[in-house]
Design a protein around this motif. Structure first.
Motif, short mmCIF file in Angstrom:
data_model
loop_
_atom_site.label_atom_id
_atom_site.label_comp_id
_atom_site.label_asym_id
_atom_site.label_seq_id
_atom_site.Cartn_x
_atom_site.Cartn_y
_atom_site.Cartn_z
N ILE A 17 0.84 -1.19 0.00
CA ILE A 17 0.00 0.00 0.00
C ILE A 17 0.88 1.24 0.00
O ILE A 17 2.06 1.19 0.34
CB ILE A 17 -0.97 0.03 1.21
CG1 ILE A 17 -0.20 0.00 2.53
CG2 ILE A 17 -1.95 -1.12 1.13
CD1 ILE A 17 -1.08 0.18 3.74
N SER A 18 0.29 2.35 -0.40
CA SER A 18 1.00 3.63 -0.40
C SER A 18 0.00 4.73 -0.08
O SER A 18 -1.22 4.54 -0.23
CB SER A 18 1.65 3.87 -1.77
OG SER A 18 0.68 3.89 -2.78
N PRO A 19 0.48 5.89 0.35
CA PRO A 19 -0.44 7.00 0.63
C PRO A 19 -1.18 7.42 -0.64
O PRO A 19 -0.64 7.33 -1.75
CB PRO A 19 0.47 8.13 1.11
CG PRO A 19 1.73 7.46 1.53
CD PRO A 19 1.86 6.24 0.68
N LEU A 55 -2.87 10.01 8.20
CA LEU A 55 -2.51 8.68 7.72
C LEU A 55 -2.96 7.56 8.65
O LEU A 55 -3.23 6.44 8.21
CB LEU A 55 -1.00 8.59 7.49
CG LEU A 55 -0.46 9.44 6.35
CD1 LEU A 55 1.06 9.35 6.31
CD2 LEU A 55 -1.05 9.01 5.03
N ASN A 62 -6.89 7.00 3.42
CA ASN A 62 -5.73 7.71 2.87
C ASN A 62 -4.64 6.77 2.37
O ASN A 62 -3.53 7.20 2.09
CB ASN A 62 -5.14 8.67 3.91
CG ASN A 62 -6.11 9.78 4.24
OD1 ASN A 62 -6.75 10.33 3.36
ND2 ASN A 62 -6.22 10.12 5.51
N TRP A 63 -4.95 5.48 2.27
CA TRP A 63 -4.01 4.47 1.78
C TRP A 63 -4.64 3.74 0.60
O TRP A 63 -5.84 3.44 0.62
CB TRP A 63 -3.66 3.47 2.88
CG TRP A 63 -2.90 4.08 4.01
CD1 TRP A 63 -3.42 4.59 5.16
CD2 TRP A 63 -1.49 4.26 4.10
NE1 TRP A 63 -2.42 5.07 5.96
CE2 TRP A 63 -1.22 4.88 5.34
CE3 TRP A 63 -0.43 3.95 3.27
CZ2 TRP A 63 0.06 5.20 5.75
CZ3 TRP A 63 0.86 4.26 3.69
CH2 TRP A 63 1.09 4.88 4.92
#
Length: 134
Positions: A17-19, A55, A62-63
């Protein structure tokens, strides 16, 4: 050994996963005429990092996932098992016509790339991430 490799691949695909907004789809990839989701993206040079409080929000909106989902078929891209290779002989085609045609399998689709993890479905009665356990 293959079972272990498959389990590691499923866990890995589900946990990359990433922001949100860290990656974006390429500009020339805007046409989605074939009905399939996009499969390539680039790092966003205009990415503005979010505050830590945003986050770690309980909703986890937000991910996003940035790796393709592994379908129940065991692949990232669905392959129709009913379609035979073009290397068949004419004899095989004649025999195939005599047999009954099985029902066409339903294509499998996973969630699109850069899909928020807050939209993940429950797995085996386990709540999705960020959802309080009951």
């Amino acid at each position: 050994m293959n079972y272990l490799r498959a389990q590691i691949a499923r866990i890995s695909a589900g946990t990359h996963i990433s922001p949100v907004d860290y990656y974006k789809f390429e500009e020339d990839d805007e046409d989605d005429s074939d009905g399939e989701g996009r499969d390539s993206f680039v790092e966003n040079p205009d990415f503005e990092p979010q505050r830590v409080q945003e986050l770690i929000d309980q909703g986890l909106s937000n991910w996003v996932h940035h790796v393709q989902h592994i379908l129940p078929q065991g692949r990232c891209v669905w392959v129709n098992p009913a379609v035979k290779a073009d290397t068949e002989d004419l004899e095989d085609e004649e025999e195939e016509e005599e047999r009954e045609e099985p029902d066409e399998p339903v294509p499998e689709h996973g969630p699109p790339l850069l899909n928020p993890i807050s939209e993940d479905s429950e797995v085996d009665l386990m709540p999705r991430p960020g959802q309080p356990a009951s």
